[in-house]
Write a protein that holds these residues in place. Structure first.
Motif, mmCIF file in Angstrom:
data_model
loop_
_atom_site.group_PDB
_atom_site.id
_atom_site.type_symbol
_atom_site.label_atom_id
_atom_site.label_comp_id
_atom_site.label_asym_id
_atom_site.label_seq_id
_atom_site.Cartn_x
_atom_site.Cartn_y
_atom_site.Cartn_z
ATOM 1 N N PRO A 1 0.820 -1.212 0.000
ATOM 2 C CA PRO A 1 0.000 0.000 0.000
ATOM 3 C C PRO A 1 0.860 1.271 0.000
ATOM 4 C CG PRO A 1 -0.341 -1.336 1.999
ATOM 5 C CD PRO A 1 0.866 -1.843 1.306
ATOM 6 N N TRP A 2 0.265 2.356 -0.444
ATOM 7 C CA TRP A 2 0.922 3.681 -0.376
ATOM 8 C C TRP A 2 -0.122 4.753 -0.073
ATOM 9 C CZ3 TRP A 2 -1.055 7.143 -3.805
ATOM 10 C CH2 TRP A 2 -1.671 6.631 -4.979
ATOM 11 N N LEU A 3 0.376 5.911 0.337
ATOM 12 C CA LEU A 3 -0.500 6.984 0.829
ATOM 13 C C LEU A 3 0.098 8.333 0.425
ATOM 14 C CD1 LEU A 3 -2.909 7.007 2.990
ATOM 15 C CD2 LEU A 3 -1.162 7.597 4.654
ATOM 16 N N GLY B 1 3.786 14.026 -0.431
ATOM 17 C CA GLY B 1 4.467 13.136 -1.367
ATOM 18 C C GLY B 1 4.016 11.698 -1.081
ATOM 19 N N ILE B 2 4.353 10.763 -1.997
ATOM 20 C CA ILE B 2 3.876 9.369 -1.831
ATOM 21 C C ILE B 2 4.672 8.688 -0.725
ATOM 22 C CG2 ILE B 2 3.861 7.109 -2.942
ATOM 23 C CD1 ILE B 2 2.823 8.539 -5.449
ATOM 24 N N LEU B 3 3.935 8.114 0.245
ATOM 25 C CA LEU B 3 4.562 7.440 1.385
ATOM 26 C C LEU B 3 4.308 5.940 1.235
ATOM 27 C CD1 LEU B 3 2.948 9.844 3.987
ATOM 28 C CD2 LEU B 3 5.353 9.914 3.332
ATOM 29 N N LYS B 4 5.367 5.175 0.988
ATOM 30 C CA LYS B 4 5.204 3.727 0.807
ATOM 31 C C LYS B 4 5.133 3.065 2.173
ATOM 32 C CE LYS B 4 6.653 3.342 -3.837
ATOM 33 N NZ LYS B 4 7.620 2.951 -4.827
ATOM 34 N N ILE B 5 4.200 2.125 2.308
ATOM 35 C CA ILE B 5 4.003 1.470 3.601
ATOM 36 C C ILE B 5 4.526 0.048 3.487
ATOM 37 C CG2 ILE B 5 2.294 0.809 5.325
ATOM 38 C CD1 ILE B 5 0.457 2.974 3.975
ATOM 39 N N LYS C 1 6.919 12.832 8.813
ATOM 40 C CA LYS C 1 7.155 14.240 9.129
ATOM 41 C C LYS C 1 7.285 15.004 7.821
ATOM 42 C CE LYS C 1 9.707 16.728 12.705
ATOM 43 N NZ LYS C 1 10.799 16.694 13.662
ATOM 44 N N CYS C 2 6.596 16.112 7.711
ATOM 45 C CA CYS C 2 6.754 16.932 6.503
ATOM 46 C C CYS C 2 6.402 18.381 6.832
ATOM 47 C CB CYS C 2 5.873 16.415 5.364
ATOM 48 S SG CYS C 2 4.121 16.541 5.708
ATOM 49 N N GLN C 3 6.648 19.272 5.881
ATOM 50 C CA GLN C 3 6.336 20.697 6.107
ATOM 51 C C GLN C 3 4.831 20.861 6.313
ATOM 52 O OE1 GLN C 3 8.639 23.552 3.853
ATOM 53 N NE2 GLN C 3 6.831 24.803 3.541
ATOM 54 N N ASN C 4 4.471 21.785 7.184
ATOM 55 C CA ASN C 4 3.069 22.040 7.533
ATOM 56 C C ASN C 4 2.159 21.986 6.297
ATOM 57 O OD1 ASN C 4 0.665 22.936 8.591
ATOM 58 N ND2 ASN C 4 1.463 24.881 9.386
ATOM 59 N N LEU C 5 1.164 21.111 6.346
ATOM 60 C CA LEU C 5 0.236 20.958 5.214
ATOM 61 C C LEU C 5 -0.992 21.857 5.360
ATOM 62 C CD1 LEU C 5 0.271 17.029 4.953
ATOM 63 C CD2 LEU C 5 1.601 18.652 3.591
ATOM 64 N N GLY C 6 -1.113 22.541 6.512
ATOM 65 C CA GLY C 6 -2.307 23.365 6.747
ATOM 66 C C GLY C 6 -3.489 22.467 7.066
ATOM 67 N N LYS C 7 -4.697 22.967 6.806
ATOM 68 C CA LYS C 7 -5.886 22.124 7.006
ATOM 69 C C LYS C 7 -5.847 21.027 5.946
ATOM 70 C CE LYS C 7 -8.788 25.876 8.699
ATOM 71 N NZ LYS C 7 -9.973 26.701 8.438
ATOM 72 N N GLY D 1 -3.700 3.876 -2.263
ATOM 73 C CA GLY D 1 -3.649 2.867 -3.324
ATOM 74 C C GLY D 1 -2.734 1.712 -2.956
ATOM 75 N N HIS D 2 -2.693 0.707 -3.835
ATOM 76 C CA HIS D 2 -1.715 -0.374 -3.648
ATOM 77 C C HIS D 2 -1.343 -0.934 -5.021
ATOM 78 C CE1 HIS D 2 -4.560 -3.701 -4.372
ATOM 79 N NE2 HIS D 2 -5.445 -3.039 -3.626
#
Length: 1334
Positions: free
Chosen positions: A1003-1005, A1015-1019, A1043-1049, A1056-1057
């Motif tokens: 899966p990825w997110l 960005g795409i985070l592989k699980i 961890k990433c730069q503030n995404l706001g709301k 997906g997978h």
């Protein structure tokens, strides 16, 4: 008694109210300065030492020549005036702020001039002008006392020399022991510079031989001050008068008349010039001119602005001016009293049409240093000691302080304060004015105020005789300038008289009158038109520069507030009802006013319209309906009216284009005309009915004046009496009106309540400075802070709820993000002021952060001592917001650590503000502060007994007011710190059937928000966590921290997978994502399969987020929440929206049409909001109730989705078949007969559907439908595609007869609704459009 009455009768129209002499009282002798002793008491209290334990004995560390002794008011004339009672303590303190100082013949004894002001309780001001000089001490007792003190100092110094080898240590320790004792007299400074420079380094600090005093060898001098107290700030005129009196005292010949004549003249016979007129009166040797602006001109300001600009430079002065406008704390710092006064008065006169409403003390005496602890806005001047380093100056609070070091041309500004609108062009215009007068805009270190010269170039014996002869000849009280000139022209043109004059010269006879006139005329030729001396020319130049600089400032306000009247809310029938309801009323439509302003002005204006000075200005405007207009308001309204006549523009069109001031020439000419042609000449000084033999002239000594002569004024001065009777008439009329309008002091009561605390403490009372009075003052501060907290939190709630009510459809929105930010910044400032009130010892610039650090140190120590940190009772765990997310620790320390880890914030003030914003966003501000203050031992250690934080009842009320802020949602941390790195946790929760929850694929997110995506985070495979729900049924989820730069709301999640492995099908319930700093949690419902051959065959889905409201905490007030702003697609719909038709759960045609209309309306509303406050468009397009959801219902109406061979049919299948039909028809040529627009539309429809089908992403048929609607809305194609779909023959096979798509009327109305979106630029998130090639 008669003296009092005569004094009071003419007081309002007299030029000067009092003449005062301060100095040493020979009868009481040398007394240590009582105020200095009080200061030591206060300083000990401030440093947390026992004030009573402070030694009451003499301070022998210092040379007696450097010590301060008690000065006294030796005489003042008249005794008293009813309208302006004489305040002996205050006048003495401000005439000689550091008491008496002594000199010997070796020291510099240059006279000094400074001014001061006293603000009375009714807000009116009295100005004092002081000329300080040195007089020889003739009293043997005082000389011998000084000798004794010096011997004791020597003995003390010799004894301490054994203990302290360093000769300089004693001086350094004494200077550092009282870091705030910066108020050494400027007289001391001038002397110390000259005396220490010639002495040896070793002797500089010890005060031996070189600086010592020997009564046999040395002559002793002591300071003495002459002061004029006037109702208006005629600085130049008073300075010239006092310097002439001093010249008469030190001259080797007695003055033309006794000094009493000149003092009597200025006290009783010189009137105030009427508005718009000029006046000439006579000093001892020369005439003195002054002028007063007319009714429509800027009010009188005689302090030289050129000096203020030279001392600070244009840019610095504009920055300080901005701080004053925003009502920050401003501390001026200089060795020279007059510089403090010039800068303070200069800046406050530039505020027109507004007025400073808070503590205003341009010269802060040493005994009032505790006022720097005031938790209110102030403008104060502190005198510095020579060589005092700024770093050694400990100030109680600096978070909101503007520190101005005048002597070093240096300012320290508060953090995050907005710039003045059009600052660059504004500075440019001011620079041009200065350059036109030959002054540098940069300013710089100018030499100290030139000492008052004991001999002026104009003073000669001949002039003195001319002055005498003028006094003898003149019997008139009119304008003589022109008359004298005519006489001279007549005489010079007469040959007979010229021959007589030549004959007289040869025989040695002088024609004094004629020569004086001729000399005057010659001077006119050399010095300029109108017979002005160089001094007068300089004054005229200063006056013209003053008024031109002020006009530039006034023009800025006239431009910014040209239409302010349109936004004043006037809804009271009479003054009494307005005053009664003043607290509950909105007087000014702030939101509408701001929406009418140019974008660059908003940061400044949104802060400024929240200030007390603006509120008072609007109050005065409203009151002017029932009463006479306040003078400044009248002038300002006149300016705006005039500008409207000249400048024809639509009031609604606000431009940020800089408009230069157009009044410069006009205003300078008005002043020049008044000073060139004098309107009135006062009665000349004349001999009085005096006792002979008293007050005998003795060079260098100020004579003892005859009290009975100066105690009362004349009874036959017609000019004065006429003015006074008019004044009395005006006063009577005004009093009468006051009684008619409000007889019961309602106005005074309500106006004081309506204005902030600072108003009531604008000038601290100098007369009574007992510890009890200081305690009373501090109690007033505590009450004021609590009241301010109540008003601020109420305002924040009302505004925020107003906004949320508008978003729910109730009423109009009345707050902008900018305004919200201003209110939060204002709350941060209030908390800083509360935390800095009554501090024992200041550490760092932010009192709140300093307290937090102390708390953190103690708690971390306790944590280490206890065996497990978990046992620490202060920490709570937030209940799990949903299945799968681990509980978060809730603690003050935890939030501090988050802030400390933010490298972007560099200062303590910044960290404190970030911590407040974070706590407010987490709805923990009240809880955190309660926790912080629960450590009473720490609070007692850090704060004095009178501090706000040690007043239990007030503290509880304060925390309760803050608790009320938990009822609304703030994003004030997330929206401000947009560049910081934030830890997030995402949890993918499958539907609770173990078989469907497992997947062997990878899966990825990808999480997206208003500020960007992760960005795409592989699980990694099978990161499964087994959980048990309340019924002990097992279920699993996949958890990932990133961890990433503030995404706001957060707005969307792409999930997906890669479809690998045996268990490639995956039924996902939802995805939860939490911001680990703010605890904000978002839910992204899915309710669908991801896998080939199941549902719509999607391997990837774009999920739309909804903000999860935190569940009730045990903390009161947290349960009442506002509903979430926008709901995302509900899980019911997501489970199988395509099979709705088979469940009998169909929406009606009316509901479908309404939902489309509402979705389109929401998008239109979105674009009508200010850009910074629009929120996410993705939610409006794809969320529940969004456009995609509404159109999906439309296309499902009457759709034949019966399973063909057990296979679902989707709307996307209908689109694909339509494309196949259109492409086939195009090849066979059938489309050529169709109208051209339809042909073009079919081409674009086929292109878009094929592009989506050819994407490498596998987003399934529902995802493709969503994407097509979004692209069609963005590119304005949806209304063009609808007729194409409605008329395609495929429709008959796939839709029933009654389907909405087959109803021409419904289709045409839908087209009309969708066309309304064409006016707006719809932009799509990259998470939606990724990989589509059109």
């Amino acid at each position: 008694m008669s003296a009092t009455m005569s004094g009071s009768g003419s007081a309002p129209c007299r030029f000067a109210h009092y003449f005062v002499i301060c100095g040493i009282d020979n009868e009481t002798g040398l007394e240590p300065d009582a105020l200095a002793a009080l200061y030591q008491w206060l300083e000990a209290d401030r440093q947390g030492r026992d004030p009573e334990a402070v030694a009451a004995g003499e301070n022998f560390d210092q040379s007696p020549l450097k010590r301060t002794f008690k000065s006294k008011v030796l005489a003042h004339y008249p005794e008293n005036i009813e309208c302006n009672p004489f305040d002996q303590v205050a006048v003495n303190m401000l005439c000689m702020p550091k008491g008496l100082s002594f000199r010997t013949q070796r020291d510099s004894r240059t006279p000094q001039f400074h001014s001061f002001l006293i603000t009375r309780e009714d807000g009116s001001r009295m100005y004092g002008f002081v000329h300080t000089f040195y007089e020889e001490v003739t009293s043997p007792q005082i000389c011998s006392a000084m000798q004794t003190l010096h011997q004791m100092h020597q003995a003390d110094h010799n004894a301490s020399a054994h203990n302290c080898p360093s000769s300089s240590s004693s001086s350094s320790s004494s200077s550092s022991s009282s870091s705030m004792d910066s108020l050494a007299s400027s007289l001391d400074e001038v002397e110390s510079r000259s005396s220490t420079s010639c002495s040896q380094g070793g002797r500089r600090s010890c005060g031996c031989s070189g600086e010592g005093y020997d009564s046999v060898r040395d002559t002793l001098y002591v300071s003495k001050a002459m002061c004029l107290i006037t109702p208006m700030p005629f600085m130049h005129a008073c300075k010239r008068f006092l310097s002439q009196v001093h010249r008469a005292v030190i001259s080797n010949q007695p003055p033309p008349l006794p000094l009493e004549s000149y003092i009597y003249n200025i006290l009783y016979e010189v009137p105030l010039p009427p508005p718009g007129r000029s006046l000439k009166f006579h000093g001892v040797y020369e005439p003195i001119l002054c002028q007063r602006p007319g009714v429509g001109e800027l009010p009188l300001a005689d302090f030289p602005l050129s000096k203020a600009f030279q001392l600070l430079g244009v840019e610095n002065l504009v920055q300080i001016f901005t701080c004053v406008l925003l009502e920050m704390q401003i501390l001026l710092y200089s060795q020279d009293y007059q510089r403090l006064m010039v800068v303070a008065e200069g800046i406050t006169t530039l505020l027109f049409p507004f007025q400073w409403q808070h503590v205003y003390v341009p010269i802060l005496p040493a005994s009032l240093l505790h006022f720097l602890d005031a938790p209110v806005p102030y403008l104060m001047g502190l005198q510095s000691k020579e060589g005092t380093d700024r770093s050694k100056l400990e100030l109680p609070q600096e978070a909101n302080l503007c520190f101005v070091d005048i002597d070093n041309h240096y300012i320290e500004l508060p953090e995050d304060f907005p710039q003045f609108p059009n600052k660059t062009e504004f500075i440019q215009e001011l620079s041009e004015v200065l350059l036109s007068f030959g002054l540098s805009p940069e300013g710089g270190n100018t030499s100290s105020e030139p000492a008052v010269s004991s001999q002026t170039s104009v003073l000669e014996k001949d002039l003195k005789s001319t002055s005498l002869s003028e006094l003898v000849d003149d019997r008139k009280n009119g304008n003589l300038g022109g008359e004298a000139l005519d006489v001279l022209e007549l005489l010079q043109g007469n040959p007979t008289l010229e021959r007589l004059q030549a004959l007289a010269k040869r025989t040695g006879v002088k024609v004094a009158r004629l020569e004086a006139l001729a000399a005057g005329q010659k001077a006119v030729g050399e010095e300029g038109v109108g017979g002005k001396s160089p001094v007068e020319e300089e004054e005229l130049r200063n006056a013209k520069l003053n008024v031109q600089l002020r006009e530039v400032f006034a023009a800025r306000f006239a431009t910014m507030f040209a239409d302010y009247e349109s936004f004043v809310i006037q809804n009271s029938p009479d003054l009494e009802s307005w005053l009664t309801n003043r607290e509950q009323m909105h007087n000014f439509d702030k939101a509408s006013f701001l929406s009418d302003q140019p974008e660059p002005y908003l940061p400044f204006l949104s802060h400024f319209i929240e200030t007390q000075m603006f509120a008072t200005f609007i109050d005065n405007k409203i009151i002017s309906q029932w009463e006479e207009k306040e003078p400044l308001l009248r002038v300002f309204d006149g300016r705006i009216e005039k500008a409207r006549l000249y400048n024809v523009r639509a009031p609604s069109l606000r431009s940020s284009v800089y408009q230069k001031c157009t009044f410069l020439k006009e205003s300078a000419q008005a002043i020049e005309q008044r000073l060139r042609k004098i309107d009135h000449t006062a009665i000349h000084p004349h001999l009085l009915d005096m006792k002979i033999g008293q007050g005998k002239y003795q060079q260098g000594f100020f004579p003892k004046l005859q009290t009975d002569v100066l105690a009362s004024g004349p009874t036959n001065n017609k000019w004065s009496n006429r003015t006074c009777s008019t004044q009395r008439r005006v006063d009577r009329h005004r009093q009468h009106n006051d009684h008619l309008v409000l007889d019961n002091d309602l106005k005074e009561k309500y106006m004081q309540e309506a204005r902030s605390l600072g108003k009531n403490l604008r000038q601290p009372k100098l007369s009574d400075l007992s510890p009890a009075v200081i305690a009373q003052t501090n109690w007033k501060f505590v009450e004021g802070l609590l009241k301010e907290c109540k008003i601020k939190t109420k305002r924040m709630l009302v505004e925020k709820m107003g906004r949320e009510a508008a978003e729910l459809g109730h009423g109009e929105v009345n707050i902008t993000g900018l305004e919200e930010n201003t209110l939060i910044a204002s709350l941060c400032d209030l908390l800083e002021r509360i935390w800095s009130h009554g501090l024992q010892v200041k550490q760092g610039k932010s009192a709140l952060w300093s307290h937090l650090l102390h708390y953190q140190t103690r708690e971390e120590k306790n944590e280490q001592l206890s065996e497990s940190p978990a046992s620490n009772g202060q920490e709570k765990r937030k209940p799990e917001s949903s299945v799968g997310l681990p509980a978060l620790r809730v603690s003050v320390i935890q939030d501090m650590r988050h802030i400390q880890s933010m490298g972007e914030i560099k200062t303590d003030v910044g960290r404190a503000r970030a911590w407040i914003r974070l706590s407010l966003e987490k709805k923990l501000l009240s809880q955190h502060l309660k926790q912080l203050l629960s450590n009473q031992a720490l609070t007692k250690k850090l704060y004095k007994r009178y501090a706000f934080l040690r007043c239990e009842e007030e503290k509880e009320q304060f925390l309760f007011h803050l608790l009320s802020l938990n009822t609304v949602d703030y994003f004030c941390f997330t929206s401000v710190f947009t560049t910081i790195m934030i830890p997030y946790r995402a949890v993918i929760i499958p539907i609770k059937k173990l078989s469907n929850a497992m997947t062997t694929s990878n899966p990825w997110l990808c999480v997206s928000g208003e500020l960007g995506d992760s960005g795409i985070l592989k699980i990694t495979k099978n990161v499964l966590e087994m959980k048990f729900d309340s019924a002990f049924r097992p279920h699993t989820h996949i958890s990932i921290a990133f961890k990433c730069q503030n995404l706001g709301k957060l707005t969307t999640v792409q999930l997906g997978h890669d479809n690998s492995g045996l268990l490639a099908k995956w039924l996902v319930d939802c995805v939860m994502v939490r911001n680990e700093i703010t605890s904000h949690t978002y839910k992204f419902p899915c309710g669908k399969w991801l896998g080939k051959g199941v549902d719509d065959g999607s391997l990837e889905r774009v999920l739309i987020g909804e903000f999860v409201v935190p569940c009730n905490d045990d903390d009161g007030g947290r349960g009442s929440k506002t509903p979430p702003l926008q709901r995302s697609p509900s899980q019911i719909r997501r489970i199988s929206i395509t099979s709705l038709t088979g469940r009998g759960n169909k929406p009606t045609t009316v509901q479908i049409q309404e939902s489309i209309g509402e979705a389109v309306n929401n998008i239109i509303k979105h674009f009508h909001k200010p850009e910074k406050e629009r929120g996410s468009l993705t939610v409006l397009l794809c969320g529940e109730g969004g456009l995609v959801w509404a159109l999906e219902q439309f296309f499902h109406h009457g759709f034949r989705s019966a399973r063909i061979f057990q296979k679902n049919v989707f709307v996307w299948d209908f689109y694909e078949r339509t494309v196949a039909f259109l492409e086939n028809a195009d090849q066979t040529g059938d489309l050529q007969e169709t109208p051209e627009p339809l042909g073009l539309n079919s081409e674009s429809f086929c292109r878009y559907v094929n592009a989506i089908n050819n994407m490498p992403r596998n987003i399934g048929k529902d995802g493709k439908f969503q994407l097509l609607v979004c692209l069609g809305a963005r590119d304005r194609l949806l209304p063009q595609w609808l007729p194409l779909l409605a008329e395609c023959p495929v429709i008959t096979r796939m839709y029933e007869e009654n389907a909405l798509l087959r109803d021409k009327l419904t289709v045409s109305s839908l087209i009309a609704v969708l066309e309304t979106l064409h006016d707006f630029p719809i932009t799509l998130e990259s998470s939606l459009t990724k990989s589509v090639e059109l």
